[in-house]
Design a protein around this motif. Sequence first.
Motif, PDB file in Angstrom:
ATOM      1  N   GLN A  41       0.855  -1.189   0.000  1.00  0.00           N
ATOM      2  CA  GLN A  41       0.000   0.000   0.000  1.00  0.00           C
ATOM      3  C   GLN A  41       0.890   1.238   0.000  1.00  0.00           C
ATOM      4  O   GLN A  41       2.042   1.150   0.401  1.00  0.00           O
ATOM      5  CB  GLN A  41      -0.936   0.010   1.215  1.00  0.00           C
ATOM      6  CG  GLN A  41      -0.282   0.253   2.562  1.00  0.00           C
ATOM      7  CD  GLN A  41       0.023  -1.005   3.338  1.00  0.00           C
ATOM      8  OE1 GLN A  41       0.998  -1.672   3.043  1.00  0.00           O
ATOM      9  NE2 GLN A  41      -0.754  -1.300   4.347  1.00  0.00           N
ATOM     10  N   PRO A  42       0.378   2.393  -0.469  1.00  0.00           N
ATOM     11  CA  PRO A  42       1.169   3.617  -0.364  1.00  0.00           C
ATOM     12  C   PRO A  42       1.407   3.953   1.102  1.00  0.00           C
ATOM     13  O   PRO A  42       0.639   3.515   1.960  1.00  0.00           O
ATOM     14  CB  PRO A  42       0.289   4.679  -1.022  1.00  0.00           C
ATOM     15  CG  PRO A  42      -0.994   4.048  -1.347  1.00  0.00           C
ATOM     16  CD  PRO A  42      -0.953   2.597  -1.019  1.00  0.00           C
ATOM     17  N   VAL A  43       2.457   4.722   1.401  1.00  0.00           N
ATOM     18  CA  VAL A  43       2.711   5.045   2.810  1.00  0.00           C
ATOM     19  C   VAL A  43       1.523   5.822   3.367  1.00  0.00           C
ATOM     20  O   VAL A  43       0.822   6.517   2.627  1.00  0.00           O
ATOM     21  CB  VAL A  43       4.003   5.865   3.016  1.00  0.00           C
ATOM     22  CG1 VAL A  43       5.210   5.083   2.553  1.00  0.00           C
ATOM     23  CG2 VAL A  43       3.910   7.225   2.378  1.00  0.00           C
ATOM     24  N   GLY A  44       1.309   5.685   4.651  1.00  0.00           N
ATOM     25  CA  GLY A  44       0.203   6.416   5.270  1.00  0.00           C
ATOM     26  C   GLY A  44      -0.642   5.555   6.179  1.00  0.00           C
ATOM     27  O   GLY A  44      -1.545   6.051   6.827  1.00  0.00           O
ATOM     28  N   ALA A  45      -0.363   4.249   6.222  1.00  0.00           N
ATOM     29  CA  ALA A  45      -1.169   3.368   7.078  1.00  0.00           C
ATOM     30  C   ALA A  45      -0.746   3.517   8.535  1.00  0.00           C
ATOM     31  O   ALA A  45       0.430   3.715   8.843  1.00  0.00           O
ATOM     32  CB  ALA A  45      -1.009   1.933   6.629  1.00  0.00           C
ATOM     33  N   LEU A  46      -1.720   3.407   9.410  1.00  0.00           N
ATOM     34  CA  LEU A  46      -1.458   3.429  10.855  1.00  0.00           C
ATOM     35  C   LEU A  46      -1.786   2.066  11.443  1.00  0.00           C
ATOM     36  O   LEU A  46      -2.449   1.252  10.819  1.00  0.00           O
ATOM     37  CB  LEU A  46      -2.315   4.507  11.524  1.00  0.00           C
ATOM     38  CG  LEU A  46      -1.971   5.943  11.157  1.00  0.00           C
ATOM     39  CD1 LEU A  46      -3.085   6.882  11.595  1.00  0.00           C
ATOM     40  CD2 LEU A  46      -0.649   6.347  11.796  1.00  0.00           C
ATOM     41  N   ASN A  47      -1.335   1.850  12.676  1.00  0.00           N
ATOM     42  CA  ASN A  47      -1.555   0.555  13.328  1.00  0.00           C
ATOM     43  C   ASN A  47      -2.271   0.769  14.656  1.00  0.00           C
ATOM     44  O   ASN A  47      -1.633   0.883  15.704  1.00  0.00           O
ATOM     45  CB  ASN A  47      -0.211  -0.140  13.538  1.00  0.00           C
ATOM     46  CG  ASN A  47      -0.382  -1.540  14.106  1.00  0.00           C
ATOM     47  OD1 ASN A  47      -1.480  -1.917  14.527  1.00  0.00           O
ATOM     48  ND2 ASN A  47       0.683  -2.296  14.123  1.00  0.00           N
ATOM     49  N   GLY A  48      -3.607   0.833  14.623  1.00  0.00           N
ATOM     50  CA  GLY A  48      -4.384   1.130  15.839  1.00  0.00           C
ATOM     51  C   GLY A  48      -4.191   0.127  16.949  1.00  0.00           C
ATOM     52  O   GLY A  48      -4.405   0.444  18.116  1.00  0.00           O
ATOM     53  N   SER A  49      -3.747  -1.092  16.616  1.00  0.00           N
ATOM     54  CA  SER A  49      -3.594  -2.091  17.678  1.00  0.00           C
ATOM     55  C   SER A  49      -2.365  -1.803  18.544  1.00  0.00           C
ATOM     56  O   SER A  49      -2.205  -2.403  19.597  1.00  0.00           O
ATOM     57  CB  SER A  49      -3.525  -3.493  17.081  1.00  0.00           C
ATOM     58  OG  SER A  49      -2.356  -3.644  16.308  1.00  0.00           O
ATOM     59  N   HIS A  50      -1.490  -0.880  18.089  1.00  0.00           N
ATOM     60  CA  HIS A  50      -0.312  -0.526  18.898  1.00  0.00           C
ATOM     61  C   HIS A  50      -0.531   0.794  19.653  1.00  0.00           C
ATOM     62  O   HIS A  50       0.427   1.501  19.955  1.00  0.00           O
ATOM     63  CB  HIS A  50       0.931  -0.417  18.006  1.00  0.00           C
ATOM     64  CG  HIS A  50       1.462  -1.747  17.553  1.00  0.00           C
ATOM     65  ND1 HIS A  50       2.663  -1.891  16.910  1.00  0.00           N
ATOM     66  CD2 HIS A  50       0.958  -3.003  17.655  1.00  0.00           C
ATOM     67  CE1 HIS A  50       2.870  -3.179  16.616  1.00  0.00           C
ATOM     68  NE2 HIS A  50       1.843  -3.861  17.065  1.00  0.00           N
ATOM     69  N   VAL A  51      -1.763   1.118  19.947  1.00  0.00           N
ATOM     70  CA  VAL A  51      -2.077   2.400  20.597  1.00  0.00           C
ATOM     71  C   VAL A  51      -1.306   2.575  21.909  1.00  0.00           C
ATOM     72  O   VAL A  51      -1.142   1.631  22.676  1.00  0.00           O
ATOM     73  CB  VAL A  51      -3.606   2.490  20.850  1.00  0.00           C
ATOM     74  CG1 VAL A  51      -4.083   1.313  21.695  1.00  0.00           C
ATOM     75  CG2 VAL A  51      -3.988   3.800  21.490  1.00  0.00           C
ATOM     76  N   CYS A  52      -0.839   3.794  22.166  1.00  0.00           N
ATOM     77  CA  CYS A  52      -0.119   4.072  23.405  1.00  0.00           C
ATOM     78  C   CYS A  52      -0.054   5.581  23.656  1.00  0.00           C
ATOM     79  O   CYS A  52      -0.452   6.377  22.802  1.00  0.00           O
ATOM     80  CB  CYS A  52       1.303   3.494  23.351  1.00  0.00           C
ATOM     81  SG  CYS A  52       2.360   4.220  22.085  1.00  0.00           S
ATOM     82  N   GLY A  53       0.406   5.960  24.836  1.00  0.00           N
ATOM     83  CA  GLY A  53       0.823   7.340  25.094  1.00  0.00           C
ATOM     84  C   GLY A  53      -0.175   8.261  25.766  1.00  0.00           C
ATOM     85  O   GLY A  53       0.171   9.402  26.083  1.00  0.00           O
ATOM     86  N   THR A  54      -1.404   7.805  26.020  1.00  0.00           N
ATOM     87  CA  THR A  54      -2.479   8.723  26.398  1.00  0.00           C
ATOM     88  C   THR A  54      -2.543   9.056  27.893  1.00  0.00           C
ATOM     89  O   THR A  54      -3.404   9.829  28.294  1.00  0.00           O
ATOM     90  CB  THR A  54      -3.816   8.130  25.930  1.00  0.00           C
ATOM     91  OG1 THR A  54      -3.840   6.754  26.338  1.00  0.00           O
ATOM     92  CG2 THR A  54      -3.958   8.193  24.425  1.00  0.00           C
ATOM     93  N   CYS A  55      -1.668   8.464  28.702  1.00  0.00           N
ATOM     94  CA  CYS A  55      -1.482   8.864  30.121  1.00  0.00           C
ATOM     95  C   CYS A  55       0.014   8.743  30.404  1.00  0.00           C
ATOM     96  O   CYS A  55       0.446   7.910  31.193  1.00  0.00           O
ATOM     97  CB  CYS A  55      -2.244   7.951  31.081  1.00  0.00           C
ATOM     98  SG  CYS A  55      -4.021   8.001  30.968  1.00  0.00           S
ATOM     99  N   ARG A  56       0.826   9.531  29.791  1.00  0.00           N
ATOM    100  CA  ARG A  56       2.283   9.338  29.817  1.00  0.00           C
ATOM    101  C   ARG A  56       2.869   9.438  31.223  1.00  0.00           C
ATOM    102  O   ARG A  56       2.362  10.165  32.067  1.00  0.00           O
ATOM    103  CB  ARG A  56       2.954  10.357  28.905  1.00  0.00           C
ATOM    104  CG  ARG A  56       2.585  11.778  29.251  1.00  0.00           C
ATOM    105  CD  ARG A  56       3.512  12.808  28.649  1.00  0.00           C
ATOM    106  NE  ARG A  56       3.740  12.600  27.225  1.00  0.00           N
ATOM    107  CZ  ARG A  56       4.550  13.343  26.501  1.00  0.00           C
ATOM    108  NH1 ARG A  56       5.208  14.358  27.067  1.00  0.00           N
ATOM    109  NH2 ARG A  56       4.714  13.119  25.221  1.00  0.00           N
TER     110      ARG A  56
END
Length: 550
Positions: free
Chosen positions: A478-493
């Motif tokens: 695929q062209p660049v630009g895909a994200l990986n929602g299953s690796h979510v992190c960072g929201t209470c650092r």
Amino acid sequence: MTTIRLDVVPQDPEDHVWDVIVIGTGAGGSTAGFNLAHLGRSVLFVERGKLLHHDPTVERGTAFSYTGDPEAALNHGWWPRPFYCREEEDAVPVPTRPPIGSGAGGSTSQFNAVLERFRPQDFTPRRFFQDISDTSLPEAWPVSYEEMQPFYERAESLYRVRGTQDPLAPTGASLLEPPPPSNRESAVFDALKGVGLHPYRIHSALEQVPGCVGCPGRLCPRACRNDAARICLYPALEQYGAKILPNCRAIRLEETGRAVSRVICEWNARRIALRARIFILAANAFLTPVLLQRSANENFPDGLANSSGLVGRNLMLHASNHLFARLKRTAPALGFNMNYGLSLNDFYVHGGAKLGNFHAHPVATRNELIRFLTQHYGLSTPTKSGSSIRPIRSAYLPGALLSMMTPMARFLCRPWTVFAAILEDLPYAGNYVAAKADGDEDIVYTYRYPEELRRRAQMMCDSFKNALAPLFDVSPLQPVGALNGSHVCGTCRFGDDPQISVLDRDNRAHDLDNLYVLDASFFPSSGGINPSLTIVANSLRATDKIAQRL
Ligand SMILES: Cc1cc2nc3c(=O)[nH]c(=O)nc-3n(C[C@H](O)[C@H](O)[C@H](O)COP(=O)(O)OP(=O)(O)OC[C@H]3O[C@@H](n4cnc5c(N)ncnc54)[C@H](O)[C@@H]3O)c2cc1C
């Protein structure tokens, strides 16, 4: 299906004051509860989903297409509600398939079981991005790689990680022997070395029982994948006296003074209030911050533990692209089977830029790979503006499938190996998750794909392609630009300064004496490699300290 003693589900959970209540049984929560129960503390797990390995309604080993039916999702170990997402603050959020698991083991019940360490440079992330002024990337994690290292060792040994040493890693991992490579895996491995790269057998927590195909994105039907339930949750329940309320949703935390006093839950269609000395939130980095926001009160009008204003902010997902690599000279007898998987970190820092890891998962058959790619490609097809945010209704339409036909047709005709790129994305305050106003459980996340990420994603793919060119044909899926929602992190650092972090270095909320967050929310940067081993290692580190308080 294995059996479990019924007395692990308490009949009178409101009558006890538990040492610890753990909300969520994924990578962070199961490991935390296991360590504390093992150390003799009374532990109650609260889990929204099912006891997957023991519930007769659960379907194991079958792929699942998200239809929006909550019960069907829970029966396959997936989060039951859609997530809502948008790329700009003023855009209308669209429903999307939730990229996380629910039930015993949380997202690890679906995971590929790749358990790799972060690298030392991940703990001082800012030095690679001095010129990017609008990221909230800190200079350093509050904990160093050296402090984390003994817990990485414990985590690898607990989850029975197999693989070979990464020749580019500064310190060795504690690994069990992987199975012998298939012919095809050996050929690809040797060719990667032939072009001057440093491959190794992927670090993975699969037991490789006969018939194992890795089962990415579905529940393992064999005693094969070492997920957080198999390794931590069930031993905590069956050997160390922990209890669990499955099908139980934490709705709100109540606070008195600087301490959480109760968690209000919905269990068997009734409201219950549970008490504990310590509360551990491990509900996933999408959901933990929203639970805190929904627990706002007079003392914390913007959400519990949110005096910094950062609860839910700095959302990171990893940018992931897939590339097909085909050996230019392949003996037909090599076959298709990649029986274990390969990994390489030659592009982790490359040309002065911090990029990330490439790996190829085990694949037994072409059909298995097509199913995995179809399912996950639907999740991550780039939109016009380049991010992976896709509404549910278009994710599985013929148009999305048609767009795959050319690369897929090429793939079907030739023996390709598929490599996944895991590219570090940076924290921005403007990328965040929040409660959806018109539902008591739903969330909205806003993620704008920044230009600097697009440049690095392109550089990562181009560098890989160029390096492999002497011996492989490489083309992107695929062209660049895909994200990986299953690796979510960072929201209470976590961090040392309460003004710019939610948690302290021990993962305790700066604002509250007895509230800890041990899911992936605590990451101040996303690193360039799969997150679960770091979640597990940190959970062991933090719960050793929590046990000393009890
Ligand atoms: C298909 C797939 C493949 C993956 N492959 C890999 C891989 O190979 N390597 C890797 O490192 N990572 C992988 N991941 C990511 C990895 O699984 C996650 O990073 C990790 O599990 C996150 O752990 P966590 O503790 O933050 O939360 P999770 O594991 O997501 O667990 C959260 C749990 O909390 C529960 N919960 C949420 N809200 C509530 C509530 N209000 N009340 C009660 N319970 C609640 C949820 O039901 C869930 O069970 C993969 C993920 C997926 C989906």
